[in-house]
Design a protein around this motif. Sequence first.
Motif, PDB file in Angstrom:
ATOM      1  N   ALA A 674       0.820  -1.228   0.000  1.00 12.72           N
ATOM      2  CA  ALA A 674       0.000   0.000   0.000  1.00 12.72           C
ATOM      3  C   ALA A 674       0.845   1.265   0.000  1.00 12.72           C
ATOM      4  O   ALA A 674       0.306   2.366   0.029  1.00 12.72           O
ATOM      5  N   THR A 675       2.171   1.118  -0.060  1.00 14.75           N
ATOM      6  CA  THR A 675       3.052   2.289   0.058  1.00 14.75           C
ATOM      7  C   THR A 675       2.720   3.362  -0.964  1.00 14.75           C
ATOM      8  O   THR A 675       2.678   4.559  -0.634  1.00 14.75           O
ATOM      9  N   VAL A 701      -6.282   3.142  -8.673  1.00 14.32           N
ATOM     10  CA  VAL A 701      -5.891   1.866  -8.087  1.00 14.32           C
ATOM     11  C   VAL A 701      -7.061   0.885  -8.249  1.00 14.32           C
ATOM     12  O   VAL A 701      -8.177   1.171  -7.807  1.00 14.32           O
ATOM     13  N   PRO A 702      -6.840  -0.276  -8.880  1.00 15.16           N
ATOM     14  CA  PRO A 702      -7.926  -1.247  -9.041  1.00 15.16           C
ATOM     15  C   PRO A 702      -8.523  -1.646  -7.692  1.00 15.16           C
ATOM     16  O   PRO A 702      -7.807  -1.808  -6.690  1.00 15.16           O
ATOM     17  N   GLU A 703      -9.836  -1.814  -7.668  1.00  9.59           N
ATOM     18  CA  GLU A 703     -10.518  -2.116  -6.412  1.00  9.59           C
ATOM     19  C   GLU A 703     -10.025  -3.411  -5.798  1.00  9.59           C
ATOM     20  O   GLU A 703      -9.894  -3.515  -4.566  1.00  9.59           O
ATOM     21  N   GLU A 704      -9.737  -4.421  -6.655  1.00 11.30           N
ATOM     22  CA  GLU A 704      -9.310  -5.677  -6.072  1.00 11.30           C
ATOM     23  C   GLU A 704      -7.993  -5.536  -5.318  1.00 11.30           C
ATOM     24  O   GLU A 704      -7.722  -6.295  -4.363  1.00 11.30           O
ATOM     25  N   GLU A 705      -7.168  -4.548  -5.716  1.00  9.11           N
ATOM     26  CA  GLU A 705      -5.893  -4.352  -5.013  1.00  9.11           C
ATOM     27  C   GLU A 705      -6.117  -3.760  -3.627  1.00  9.11           C
ATOM     28  O   GLU A 705      -5.564  -4.226  -2.635  1.00  9.11           O
ATOM     29  N   TRP A 706      -6.920  -2.685  -3.544  1.00  8.67           N
ATOM     30  CA  TRP A 706      -7.078  -2.107  -2.215  1.00  8.67           C
ATOM     31  C   TRP A 706      -8.025  -2.921  -1.342  1.00  8.67           C
ATOM     32  O   TRP A 706      -7.965  -2.864  -0.116  1.00  8.67           O
ATOM     33  N   ARG A 707      -8.912  -3.716  -1.975  1.00  5.33           N
ATOM     34  CA  ARG A 707      -9.763  -4.608  -1.185  1.00  5.33           C
ATOM     35  C   ARG A 707      -8.934  -5.713  -0.519  1.00  5.33           C
ATOM     36  O   ARG A 707      -9.336  -6.273   0.504  1.00  5.33           O
TER      37      ARG A 707
END
Length: 930
Positions: A674-675, A701-707
Amino acid sequence: MQSAAHLGLVDRREFRDLFVDHLGWSNPDQAELGVEADDGVHTLTQVAGFKGLRVWFHDGVPTRSVQRQIDQAVGAKSLERLVIFADEHNQAWRWPRRAQMGGANAKLVLHEHRVGDSDARLVRQLEAISIGFDEEITLVDLLARMRGAFDREAETTAAQAARLMSTLYAELESAGWDQHNATLLLARLLFLYFADDSGMWKQTGSPDKFQAFLVDYTTPETLAGDLSGLFEALSHQHRRPELPEVVREFRYVNGGLFADNFVMGVLTPAFRDELIEAGKFDWSVISPAVFGSMFQTVKTRSDRRGGGEHYTTETNILRTINPLFMDSLRDRLERSWNDHGQLTRLHNDLAKIRVLDPACGCGNFLIVAYRELRALELELLLRQRELNLQAKGRDYAQLSFDVTGDLKVTLDHFYGIEIEEWPARIAETAMLLVDHLANQRMAEDFGLAPDRLPIQIAPKIHLGSALSTDWNVVVPAADLAYIVGNPPFNGSRTMSAAQKAELRAVAHGIREAGFLDYVAGWYLKAGRIMSQNPTIKCALVSTNSVAQGEQPAIIWRRLYDGGMHINFAHQTFEWDNESPDAAAVHCVIIGFSSEDSAIKRLFSYTRGRGEPAESKVGSISPYLLEGIEYAVGNRQSQISGRAEMAFGNMPADEGSLILSPEERVRLLADYPQATSWVLPLYGSREFIRDRPRFCLWLDGVPEEEWRAVPPVAARVDANERIRATSSRPKLALIPHLFAQITQRPDRTFLLIPSTSSERRDYIPMGFFGAGVVASNSCLVIEDADIADFAVLTSRMHMDWVRAVGGRLKSDYRYSKDVIYNNFVFPTTDSAALDTLDKLGRAVLETRDNHEQTLEWLYASSTMPGDLRLAHAELDAFVDELYRTGGFSSVSERVDHLLELHRSHEAGLLRSISAQPGTRSALPRRRRSTG
């Protein structure tokens, strides 16, 4: 030791030793004085003096009304005096207070001392009027000391009176009284107390007639009926025989005060006790001008805020009416002093004066204006008598001078508009009482004065909203001379729906009306009635917001179209009133009319405090500076073609997307992926105090990444819930993004705080590189260069900010549409740009040499000398870019910029951005973000 010695002499009544041996006054120069009062002849002994100021001692403490009679008789022999009434147990020190009352209304200030008490206030007063052995002092100096020592007593007694009224109101409130009837009852009681203590009854026997009635002819069980009978008698000349004889003996008062609809409620035994206790107070020492502040203790601060009320001190009223009309009238009196014909013409002109306060509250402006005009009229009548005596000789001097029919300043020449009943009632009552005081002084000088009972002449207070009322109905424009007042201070965001509707109606046709404060409606209405009679002059006390930001252009373009000019103004000063919880606001006073006087008066303050310094100027701008009659409004683009300024990004998340440094560390320790999403977030506070926060920047940022990062997903989900129940629920569709994105962290930018302390000479500004997010508490210019920074951080721009920008309380509030977009940049060639770059870098490098926050570096009290020097060199160069030889004052700089702006708007100035060779791309000096 000295304090104890002084009090010992006071308690032993050894006043000659006290004043002559201990305080350094002179020996007495007058014989014993016999004076006659209602209860017989009294003897006074002079114990000390100083160049005409005499101290008199009376053995015994008579009633308050007799004390006043005695002092009045002493005053005929000794204008400046201190009279001490003393017996073995009690003392009353009386001093005629003149400093704020004007010639017609000097009144007694009372200090009561009980023998044996440790009286710190009396000790301080004695110390203040002590004269050193080798001290050279004039009578004027000593009188000033006396005023400083004893006039404060009046302030103390005003506070005491306020508490008494508040106590009475509290008893009524607890007994279930509504505000209408409670207010009317208190107004009636106030009139009766004042009548007792100021000799209004003019009957033999007990001068404190109402107090005697309360004590001797009422009981806790019958008080309500007893007062009802008294009120009936006071409002009818022919009294019912069934009324008690003691009630029928009261003088007929007349007037709406005792005749208007009134429902007597329950009066408790405790109320009667408080009523009698209040009657022991000497109400004659209270100026009617402070009755408003007395009654405001009945209302809470929130009540006053709701109406936008701020009660006005005598000091601020005099700052308003003196330059509006009193100074010119006094000047005419002085120039007419030896010319009977000119005095008569002036007197006739006084008869034509009509004064309107369209937001009169408790009538403070009307009270003080009436008092000052009566004082001037009395001085004029006295001078006419002197001239008649000189012309007609000794035989004429033996004649009685009945000038009661010559009075031309009368109560019915004063008009008010007030939306609430209770202050309107107090205004009417206070005007009657100040008239009585003026008549008392007239009786001192002429032996005769008008007897105002029954009341036949009264002020005209219209009950209603000033913005909804046709002022011509209250007083025709053709008759009106002056408009004065202190309208409500509510801002555009604190107005009620009804107030907003009123303002829109007054400002019909003005597209920018939504930016106006409530008080602007009074300026617009005043301008319209003044257009019907160009001789009307107006002065209003307002919050300083009317001279800042968007409002000057909105208001003054209309007033200038109507032929108005600012003739005098008080720049920003801190509001001071007589309330125990005085509202915190910063005010201005603006006097304007269709008269374009050659010399205008501008009053300025040191940081908004103290006494003002006056300057004579040729013109006053809407920003209340010496300068042209021109104002700038909201502008959507930069007038010189410079880069666009934008607000920072608005999260609208209640903190869901914001992280502290500690939270960032914990998050990245567990989820290093998450940096790149956790970026530094800077607003005004973070930048100035060097306390960065961080934010989740998930744009792109794609949602699947931050999810995949549970703490981030939890914050986004929390933000979705918050926005779903907010006033903008559609934002819940993008809970992972800032609500408003105006700056993206892929470009460099110059940060300008949206607010900054007034204690700074310069607003701190700084550069940031890519990878930093700006919040909506600041403004940004993307891809700005150091030359831009140099001009914007210069004194030229700072003076522009201070003049045209808005304020948050007294702090600077930066605006892109008013400040930046209207700021005319200087025309520069490549050499000038190089110098700007060099000087701008010098400022930045000097800052970096100090390991301190910008808050410390830019505070006036701590700003390092080398940084101040770097700014001074930059300031001087920027000044030269605008005008050879620079500028000598803030007014000159602002006036020059306004002239440039006006020329540009008139199409006379070529667009700077269109000039070839006037800009160059320069390397950018970034501020490290760590």
